[in-house]
Motif scaffolding. Structure first.
Motif, PDB file in Angstrom:
ATOM      1  N   TYR A   1       0.830  -1.194   0.000  1.00 30.58           N
ATOM      2  CA  TYR A   1       0.000   0.000   0.000  1.00 30.58           C
ATOM      3  C   TYR A   1       0.873   1.256   0.000  1.00 30.58           C
ATOM      4  O   TYR A   1       0.708   2.150  -0.809  1.00 30.58           O
ATOM      5  N   PHE A   2       1.846   1.292   0.903  1.00 31.11           N
ATOM      6  CA  PHE A   2       2.697   2.476   0.988  1.00 31.11           C
ATOM      7  C   PHE A   2       3.593   2.617  -0.234  1.00 31.11           C
ATOM      8  O   PHE A   2       3.792   3.714  -0.742  1.00 31.11           O
TER       9      PHE A   2
ATOM     10  N   THR B   1       1.261   3.816  -3.192  1.00 30.60           N
ATOM     11  CA  THR B   1       0.855   5.235  -3.094  1.00 30.60           C
ATOM     12  C   THR B   1       2.074   6.127  -3.328  1.00 30.60           C
ATOM     13  O   THR B   1       1.987   7.141  -4.014  1.00 30.60           O
ATOM     14  N   ASN B   2       3.186   5.725  -2.786  1.00 36.81           N
ATOM     15  CA  ASN B   2       4.419   6.467  -2.972  1.00 36.81           C
ATOM     16  C   ASN B   2       4.753   6.597  -4.455  1.00 36.81           C
ATOM     17  O   ASN B   2       5.081   7.675  -4.952  1.00 36.81           O
TER      18      ASN B   2
ATOM     19  N   GLY C   1      -4.243   0.762  -2.532  1.00 39.11           N
ATOM     20  CA  GLY C   1      -3.363   1.916  -2.769  1.00 39.11           C
ATOM     21  C   GLY C   1      -3.862   2.748  -3.935  1.00 39.11           C
ATOM     22  O   GLY C   1      -3.962   3.977  -3.839  1.00 39.11           O
TER      23      GLY C   1
ATOM     24  N   SER D   1       5.869  -1.443   8.962  1.00 37.09           N
ATOM     25  CA  SER D   1       5.063  -2.511   8.362  1.00 37.09           C
ATOM     26  C   SER D   1       5.887  -3.783   8.165  1.00 37.09           C
ATOM     27  O   SER D   1       5.399  -4.887   8.350  1.00 37.09           O
TER      28      SER D   1
ATOM     29  N   LEU E   1       6.969   4.423   8.043  1.00 34.11           N
ATOM     30  CA  LEU E   1       5.775   3.567   8.007  1.00 34.11           C
ATOM     31  C   LEU E   1       6.102   2.214   7.383  1.00 34.11           C
ATOM     32  O   LEU E   1       5.631   1.172   7.840  1.00 34.11           O
ATOM     33  N   ILE E   2       6.949   2.254   6.337  1.00 33.47           N
ATOM     34  CA  ILE E   2       7.326   1.007   5.676  1.00 33.47           C
ATOM     35  C   ILE E   2       8.157   0.129   6.608  1.00 33.47           C
ATOM     36  O   ILE E   2       7.924  -1.077   6.729  1.00 33.47           O
TER      37      ILE E   2
ATOM     38  N   ASN F   1       6.928   8.251   4.640  1.00 35.64           N
ATOM     39  CA  ASN F   1       6.593   6.861   4.343  1.00 35.64           C
ATOM     40  C   ASN F   1       7.671   5.878   4.766  1.00 35.64           C
ATOM     41  O   ASN F   1       7.373   4.736   5.087  1.00 35.64           O
TER      42      ASN F   1
END
Lengths: 232, 197
Positions: free
Chosen positions: B44-45, B48-49, B137, B74, B70-71, B67
């Motif tokens: 997802y990240f 979107t990135n 995403g 995750s 966040l990655i 991000n």
């Protein structure tokens, strides 16, 4: 071919339990002749299972030697031990220990997979063995769909898969009722007579002792007496 | 008299591993889903990135820094849940592993069976996770930037991402299985047989 399938020389096995050393086996020397049906008898804690594990190459002695078919087990590395267990020894357990996700046929095939047998050959042989133990109609059933006695019969077929010289049975009738137990004993006896495979059974069961050629009495990790009988 | 070369053909190991996955359905689904969850979060990240940096060229720096963490989080979540489920799955099977060792399976066969199984589960989890993560995403980017996103999707970038996440998923599940698998394979058969969970 030597006369003895199993020989032990002053076998000792010690365990460390909470800082104390316990002698499970103390100076055990026995010789087991090829093709005999042998019972190892003794009260619980007498070292039956320990001796059994040593003879089967499942555990290593603290002192002394075990020879299976003239091979010194203590000198083998992990791979050679695995080879020995695969080709020379068949195991039968009190709790059957079938692989739950595999069918009866696949369970019997498993040791042959480890031995590198071709697929068509092992399927044929497994079917054959299951027929010999009287389970031809149930080859595609999983262990959970079989009765206790039937599971033990699959285990016998599995133990015979690689034509071992020796079958080790640890309390093979311990989880079975008396009639089913007798059936299992008779199948083992038949295999012993027909295929000439040596059978060593650790047991409390008087019915097994009755059909045995030799009886080894153990107590406190020592051999009390060895009884040799005439073969019937 | 004793030969060392006990071989387990790849087709047989694949067959046993597949049977294991098929017949332990519930357990396999849990493992695949927990992998998929971590991977879809990660995807997802990444997706979107990728979309943001394609559409908002020159401004991606700020997004990337945000991000990145966040990655990392995750990945950690994914790894922890995987290690947890594989450990329990292998502990459950100590008895079975002990039996196989008694039947003459050498240590490396046991390792191989467990690792092939986990690689297959990782592949499945990676695929589901990537698909789910990519779809959500793209949808969330559509909400932010409008349907224009669909027309200019960076497809080659997606392809690369799918490859990367699948490989990552397989590697992660192999790594998380390796420790319990090595321990299980090295067990003395007697210990393995009497191991109670």
């Amino acid at each position: 071919m030597s006369e003895y399938i199993v020989e032990t020389e002053s076998l000792c096995r010690r365990y460390q339990i909470g800082g104390e050393t316990v002698k499970a086996l103390d100076n055990v020397s026995i010789e087991i002749k090829r093709g005999r049906y042998v019972s190892i008898v003794g009260p619980s804690g007498s070292g039956k299972t320990t001796l059994f594990n040593m003879i089967g190459g499942l555990d290593r002695p603290s002192e002394g030697k075990v020879f299976i078919d003239k091979v010194d087990v203590s000198k083998l590395d992990a791979y050679e031990l695995a080879w020995l267990r695969c080709h020379k020894v068949g195991y039968i357990f009190q709790t059957f220990n079938l692989i739950p996700v595999l069918t009866a046929l696949e369970n019997v095939c498993l040791p042959m997979i480890f031995a590198g047998t071709q697929k068509s050959e092992r399927m044929k042989k497994a079917e054959n063995l299951l027929e010999v133990v009287g389970l031809k109609s149930r080859i595609n059933h999983r262990p959970s769909e079989l009765s206790a006695g039937q599971q033990q019969r699959v285990a016998i077929a599995r133990a015979l898969a690689n034509d071992p010289a020796l079958i080790l049975a640890d309390e093979p009738t311990g989880n079975l009722d008396s009639n089913t137990g007798l059936e299992i004993i008779n199948i083992l006896k038949r295999m012993n007579r027909e295929k000439g495979v040596t059978i060593i059974a650790a047991t409390h069961d008087i019915k097994i002792i009755d059909v045995s050629d030799d009886v080894v009495w153990l107590s406190d990790g020592k051999i009390e007496k060895i009884e040799e009988r005439e073969r019937s | 008299m004793i030969r060392r070369n006990v071989r387990l053909p790849l087709s047989d190991s694949l067959w046993i591993s597949l049977e294991n996955i098929r017949k332990r359905q519930t357990r396999s689904i849990i493992v695949v889903m927990s992998t998929a969850l971590g991977i879809s979060y990660l995807t997802y990240f990444l997706v979107t990135n990728l979309i943001f940096s394609t559409f908002l060229q020159g401004k991606e720096g700020a997004i990337e820094a945000y991000n990145f963490w966040l990655i990392v989080v995750s990945i950690v979540i994914c790894a922890v849940s995987l290690i947890n489920s594989t450990m329990i799955a292998i502990l459950e099977r100590y008895n079975e592993i002990g039996t196989m060792k008694c039947l003459g399976a050498p240590d490396n066969h046991i390792m191989r069976l467990l690792l092939i199984e986990s690689a297959l589960l990782g592949l499945g989890g990676g695929f589901i996770g990537f698909t789910f993560g990519a779809v959500t995403g793209i949808l969330s980017c559509c909400l932010e930037l409008g349907l224009i996103v669909l027309r200019g999707l960076p497809l080659t970038g997606f392809l690369g991402l799918s490859g990367q996440t699948m490989v990552f998923s397989v590697v992660l599940s192999i790594i998380s299985t390796a420790y319990p698998a090595i321990r299980a394979a090295k067990l003395n058969p007697v210990e393995a047989l009497h191991y109670d969970v």
